[in-house]
Design a protein around this motif. Structure first.
Motif, mmCIF file in Angstrom:
data_model
loop_
_atom_site.group_PDB
_atom_site.id
_atom_site.type_symbol
_atom_site.label_atom_id
_atom_site.label_comp_id
_atom_site.label_asym_id
_atom_site.label_seq_id
_atom_site.Cartn_x
_atom_site.Cartn_y
_atom_site.Cartn_z
ATOM 1 N N ALA A 122 -9.723 95.422 -34.506
ATOM 2 C CA ALA A 122 -10.997 95.958 -34.013
ATOM 3 C C ALA A 122 -11.258 97.355 -34.560
ATOM 4 C CB ALA A 122 -11.009 95.966 -32.486
ATOM 5 N N SER A 123 -10.216 98.162 -34.676
ATOM 6 C CA SER A 123 -10.370 99.516 -35.204
ATOM 7 C C SER A 123 -10.858 99.484 -36.648
ATOM 8 C CB SER A 123 -9.035 100.249 -35.097
ATOM 9 O OG SER A 123 -9.141 101.542 -35.618
ATOM 10 N N ARG A 165 -14.517 98.366 -36.757
ATOM 11 C CA ARG A 165 -15.458 99.458 -36.425
ATOM 12 C C ARG A 165 -15.654 100.390 -37.614
ATOM 13 N NH1 ARG A 165 -12.539 99.282 -31.675
ATOM 14 N NH2 ARG A 165 -11.320 101.125 -32.278
ATOM 15 N N GLU A 201 -17.862 98.697 -40.071
ATOM 16 C CA GLU A 201 -19.259 98.713 -39.612
ATOM 17 C C GLU A 201 -19.908 100.052 -39.932
ATOM 18 O OE1 GLU A 201 -19.695 97.652 -35.508
ATOM 19 O OE2 GLU A 201 -18.678 95.729 -35.796
ATOM 20 N N ARG A 202 -19.186 101.145 -39.694
ATOM 21 C CA ARG A 202 -19.733 102.474 -40.008
ATOM 22 C C ARG A 202 -19.954 102.632 -41.509
ATOM 23 N NH1 ARG A 202 -15.823 104.001 -36.152
ATOM 24 N NH2 ARG A 202 -14.439 104.794 -37.786
ATOM 25 N N SER A 225 -27.935 104.086 -37.666
ATOM 26 C CA SER A 225 -26.532 104.352 -37.401
ATOM 27 C C SER A 225 -25.887 105.075 -38.589
ATOM 28 C CB SER A 225 -25.797 103.041 -37.116
ATOM 29 O OG SER A 225 -24.419 103.255 -36.993
#
Length: 119
Positions: free
Chosen positions: A64-65, A68, A71-72, A112
């Motif tokens: 998950a880390s 993320r 995604e960024r 974002s």
């Protein structure tokens, strides 16, 4: 792309990069912290994963880390596609989602990405 992945045999590969390819150290940290290994394991076998609850939790946390972080980074790439290359929302949505109608999703990624860039 200056980062290379070389297949060295069945089920084996070697990843190479230079410091210039990883100025923020994201690649090094992903490798050194086992994020990349856990993410690749999740891609490869998915379920059932580690039998031990603590190991399964650790695997999920690392995967998950890394997700993320990706995604960024993808959001920043959308900013570059729009601002530097002048691509339309439809073009980006088509490339990212295989659906040119998902322009609002791309705009959210763009916003974002701008936040991550401090713009």
């Amino acid at each position: 792309m200056s980062i290379t992945i070389t297949t060295t045999g069945p089920g084996r590969a070697e990843i190479t990069w230079t410091e210039g390819d990883d100025p923020r150290g994201y690649l090094a940290r992903a490798v050194e912290s086992d994020q990349l290994a856990y993410a690749l394991e999740a891609l490869g076998n998915g379920e059932p994963g580690p039998a031990d609850a603590d190991a399964a939790l650790s695997a999920a946390m690392h995967t998950a880390s890394l997700a993320r972080l990706l995604e960024r980074r993808a959001a920043v790439q959308v900013v570059r596609l729009r601002d530097d290359h002048g691509l339309s929302w439809r073009q980006i949505a088509s490339a990212l989602y295989d659906d040119p109608e998902k322009q609002s999703s791309v705009r959210r990624m763009y916003d974002s990405g701008r936040r991550h860039l401090g713009v």
